[in-house]
Design a protein around this motif. Structure first.
Motif, mmCIF file in Angstrom:
data_model
loop_
_atom_site.group_PDB
_atom_site.id
_atom_site.type_symbol
_atom_site.label_atom_id
_atom_site.label_comp_id
_atom_site.label_asym_id
_atom_site.label_seq_id
_atom_site.Cartn_x
_atom_site.Cartn_y
_atom_site.Cartn_z
ATOM 1 N N LEU A 1 20.614 -22.165 61.612
ATOM 2 C CA LEU A 1 19.634 -21.873 60.566
ATOM 3 C C LEU A 1 19.840 -20.480 59.993
ATOM 4 O O LEU A 1 19.773 -20.279 58.772
ATOM 5 C CB LEU A 1 18.223 -22.006 61.144
ATOM 6 N N GLU A 2 20.097 -19.527 60.870
ATOM 7 C CA GLU A 2 20.358 -18.162 60.388
ATOM 8 C C GLU A 2 21.605 -18.143 59.511
ATOM 9 O O GLU A 2 21.647 -17.472 58.475
ATOM 10 C CB GLU A 2 20.528 -17.227 61.597
ATOM 11 N N GLN B 1 22.762 -20.718 57.796
ATOM 12 C CA GLN B 1 22.470 -21.470 56.577
ATOM 13 C C GLN B 1 21.689 -20.619 55.585
ATOM 14 O O GLN B 1 21.934 -20.667 54.371
ATOM 15 C CB GLN B 1 21.670 -22.732 56.924
ATOM 16 N N ILE B 2 20.747 -19.821 56.088
ATOM 17 C CA ILE B 2 19.959 -18.952 55.211
ATOM 18 C C ILE B 2 20.866 -17.961 54.499
ATOM 19 O O ILE B 2 20.657 -17.632 53.323
ATOM 20 C CB ILE B 2 18.880 -18.214 56.028
ATOM 21 N N ARG B 3 21.910 -17.512 55.178
ATOM 22 C CA ARG B 3 22.856 -16.564 54.574
ATOM 23 C C ARG B 3 23.973 -17.286 53.828
ATOM 24 O O ARG B 3 24.921 -16.648 53.352
ATOM 25 C CB ARG B 3 23.438 -15.640 55.644
ATOM 26 N N GLN B 4 23.873 -18.625 53.758
ATOM 27 C CA GLN B 4 24.804 -19.453 52.990
ATOM 28 C C GLN B 4 26.250 -19.261 53.440
ATOM 29 O O GLN B 4 27.163 -19.086 52.639
ATOM 30 C CB GLN B 4 24.657 -19.170 51.484
#
Length: 238
Positions: A31-32, A34-37
């Motif tokens: 998730l971390e 993914q948030i930073r793409q």
């Protein structure tokens, strides 16, 4: 049937706990990302953690702790190949190293969960997350600071442009002047420069450089017959 013989409700629940822990903790790491793409995001890190957990749990069930240790070693090797696929080189820039390292961390979390070390898996996941979040401001602050020359690593290159007829003498003189100034040459390359000229490129071994000394070498080079221009520059190492 062998399938019914191997069915054990207690072992199944144990597997569910192990894989569930890998799913949650790998998902937190993903998730971390993914948030930073990043390239490897939520699904990739979760799958890596779950896959590692399944393999280690299966080996643990079939052959005990010794089997789990052997399979964990293969998981480490397999994730190495997966991580290598995430590393990209574009010219002098290399990207994806952090992504590959994060995948390695997710596999470690999954392996711990598969070996029924849920507490260790939680600790590992927290440290992977801390590496990608808490250390980011530190890295950014360091990268924004100017680099002092004595702490930097650079490759120094001296260039000389000359007529093609004077190319052998110019190359020999370039090497001699650099060695006389205690700057040994690691490599010398030559290529065409326009229709009638050639450029000689001398790469120095990694060493501390005094700009004034290289400036003098360049001045001496430009004073040589046939040499039209000389200069030097530095490029940072990766």
């Amino acid at each position: 049937m062998e399938a019914w013989k191997n069915f054990d409700l207690y072992s199944l629940l144990d597997t569910l706990v192990s894989i569930g822990a890998a799913f949650v903790l790998g998902g937190a790491i993903g998730l971390e990302r993914q948030i930073r793409q990043r390239t490897a995001g939520l699904r990739t890190n979760t799958l890596v953690a779950v896959g590692a957990s399944v393999f280690v749990d299966m080996a643990n069930r079939l052959h005990g702790h010794e089997g789990a240790v052997h399979v964990a070693a293969y998981v480490v090797s397999g994730i190495g190949f997966l991580g290598a696929g995430a590393i990209m080189k574009e010219g002098a820039n290399i990207t994806g190293l952090n992504t590959a390292a994060t995948l390695w961390g997710s596999a470690a979390v999954g392996a711990c969960a598969g070996a029924d070390l849920i507490g260790e898996a939680l600790v590992a996941a927290l440290f992977v997350l801390a590496s990608n979040t808490l250390l980011r401001p530190v890295v950014n602050r360091i990268n924004r600071r100017p680099v002092h020359e004595e702490f930097s690593e650079a490759t120094y290159v001296v260039y000389a442009t000359c007529s093609r007829s004077a190319q052998p003498e110019a190359r020999e003189k370039l090497v001699d002047l650099l060695e006389a100034a205690n700057y040994p040459v690691r490599d010398v390359a030559q290529h065409a420069f326009g229709q009638d000229d050639a450029e000689i490129e001398a790469t120095l071994y990694a060493t501390a450089v005094e700009p004034e000394e290289l400036d003098k070498v360049v001045s001496d080079l430009e004073a040589q017959p046939g040499i039209r221009q000389a200069f030097w520059n530095a490029r940072s190492e990766d």
